[in-house]
Structure formats: C-alpha cells, structure tokens
Design an enzyme around this catalytic site. Structure first.
Site, PDB file in Angstrom:
ATOM      1  N   HIS A  91      37.898  38.026  39.803  1.00  8.88           N
ATOM      2  CA  HIS A  91      39.139  37.348  39.458  1.00  8.88           C
ATOM      3  C   HIS A  91      39.675  36.594  40.675  1.00  8.88           C
ATOM      4  CE1 HIS A  91      42.910  36.443  37.493  1.00  8.88           C
ATOM      5  NE2 HIS A  91      43.575  36.937  38.522  1.00  8.88           N
ATOM      6  N   SER A  92      40.125  35.353  40.456  1.00  9.71           N
ATOM      7  CA  SER A  92      40.727  34.521  41.493  1.00  9.71           C
ATOM      8  C   SER A  92      39.730  34.347  42.645  1.00  9.71           C
ATOM      9  CB  SER A  92      42.060  35.137  41.943  1.00  9.71           C
ATOM     10  OG  SER A  92      42.843  34.230  42.677  1.00  9.71           O
ATOM     11  N   MET A  93      40.092  34.651  43.880  1.00 12.45           N
ATOM     12  CA  MET A  93      39.130  34.565  44.963  1.00 12.45           C
ATOM     13  C   MET A  93      37.856  35.316  44.620  1.00 12.45           C
ATOM     14  SD  MET A  93      39.347  35.975  48.931  1.00 12.45           S
ATOM     15  CE  MET A  93      38.740  37.635  48.562  1.00 12.45           C
TER      16      MET A  93
END
Length: 260
Positions: free
Chosen positions: A97-99
């Site tokens: 998730h995300s980074m």
C-alpha cells in the site's frame, strides 16, 4: 516447489498469520512511516489457507536502532534477498500500500529475475511506477511533514500529537522523512513487464491516486490485470479491511472471478 513449506521469520519478515497447509503466502509491504503491524487486521481477515507475512523496515519499532533506508531500489534488493533466501515457494503473492506498492513492485521484479515465481502483485493507493513525484517534503520542516500526514490520515488526531509530544516526534519522524525521501527520489528503471498477475486497488477519495492512475499499472505486467475500487480516503484499507481481504483471497483462489 513445496506449497507447505513455512517462511521463516527474520528481522525483515514478520509472520502475522500461520497456516498448516497454506495455498498461498501473502507478503505485505507497509506504507511510508508504517511497520509490519499495519497488516495485523488484514491477516486476521484472510482466513484459512493463506499464510500472511509483513516486511519490517529498519528504523522503526524493534528495528529503531537501525538506520532507515531512503532508497526504494536498495530496499527492494534487501527484501528480495531475504525472500530468495527462503528457497523456492509456491503460491507467493505480494501486497503493498502507498510507498509499499512501489516497493512491492520493485521486489517482485527482483524475485522474478531470481527465479521465484509469483502468482499476483497487489498494489494499493499508489500511481504506477512511471509516475514521477514532484514534491520534496523530505526536505521540509517537521511541521510540514506532520501537516501532510494529517492530510492523508483517516483520523488526524493521533498525528497532531507529534506537535505536542517532542519525544514521540523524535521517534517517529526520522523514519517518516526517510520514507518520503525514498518515494520522492524514486525513478523507474525500464525493463520487461512482470510475468505475474497484477491487481490495482484504489479508493474513491484518495488524494494521491485516481482510478485512472491505478489503471496505468496494466502496462507493468504481461499477466492478467484487475482494478478494484473501494470507498474512503488514502487509508481506506483500515476502514474496509474485510472487503479488501475478500478481494485478495477471491483473486488468489478463483482466477475466473478475478475481474469482478
């Protein structure tokens, strides 16, 4: 390959859910500033047949004394080395998730290059690797970092404590700043698309990623592609963990339903 082989916990890999005869191993990559415990609830929701692990980055929790690594390519090399050292695994999938999505993608590239097959890469809340960040918040003040964390948080109240609790800020912000640097300086290196399936997850109210940007992940695999959209903001996974787990397990177990 032995589907029943267990993955051994290491400094980098934390076991969140075991299974006596797993059909799948799901290795989860935390978002920037996060730790392996971010995926405890997802692990609980995955149900039998799925062993869930999470990556623990240096510079946080029990690895606080170690220096954070502000480079996604270097992090991917280290994590891929840990996984390749476990020996061949059947049913291996990655979730980020995300980074963590970009990092999972870079790790997947190195795993496939090292001969480890993957079933699926799940990328959540992050534009495709061709996207170039223009921000430089890793060079900004602590106040600006905190403000951005509040912008993304489902509940900004705990983040606000970083302003009034300097001891807490001293523990948390160095890893956050390192992760912002890793994301903001990341540059995709061209190469072959992944062979595994790829599923992009996105939410309707995420200020960092649109559904159209999530669709751009399609170009990064020669396998099948699916996109799932959920309600909520950037950290929609925490708010809809059951629905996210259901999508992941359905995708892994039933290829015919993967595009639902």
């Amino acid at each position: 390959m032995d589907v029943h082989k267990a993955i051994t916990a290491t400094d980098w890999l934390r076991v969140l859910r075991t299974d006596p005869a797993p059909r799948h191993y799901l290795v989860c990559f935390p978002p920037g500033g996060g730790s392996a415990t971010a995926y405890r609830d997802l692990a609980l929701e995955c149900g039998s047949g799925v062993a869930v692990l999470a990556v623990q980055y240096p510079g946080r929790q029990d690895r606080l004394a170690e220096s954070a690594v502000p480079d996604l390519h270097e992090l991917a090399e280290l994590i891929a080395g840990e996984l390749l050292g476990q020996g061949p695994l059947s049913g291996l999938a990655l979730f980020g998730h995300s980074m963590g999505a970009t990092l999972a993608y870079e790790t997947a590239r190195r795993l496939e290059d090292g001969g480890q097959e993957l079933t699926t890469l799940f990328v959540s809340g992050r534009p495709a690797p061709s996207f170039a960040e223009t921000g430089r918040l890793h060079l900004a003040s602590d106040e600006e970092l905190i403000t951005d964390l509040e912008r993304l948080a489902a509940d900004p109240a705990p983040i606000a404590l970083l302003r009034t609790e300097p001891g807490l800020a001293d523990l948390v912000l160095p890893a956050v700043r390192s992760d912002y640097r890793a994301v903001e300086t990341y540059a995709h290196r061209h190469g072959l698309p992944l062979a595994c399936d790829l599923a992009a997850l996105v939410s309707t109210g995420d200020p960092t990623t649109t559904p159209q940007q999530a669709d751009e992940w399609r170009a990064f695999t020669s396998g099948s592609f699916a996109r799932a959209t959920f309600p909520g903001g950037h950290f929609y996974v925490d708010e809809h963990v059951g629905a996210v787990a259901d999508f992941v397990v359905r995708h892994l177990d039933d290829p015919a339903r993967r595009n639902e």
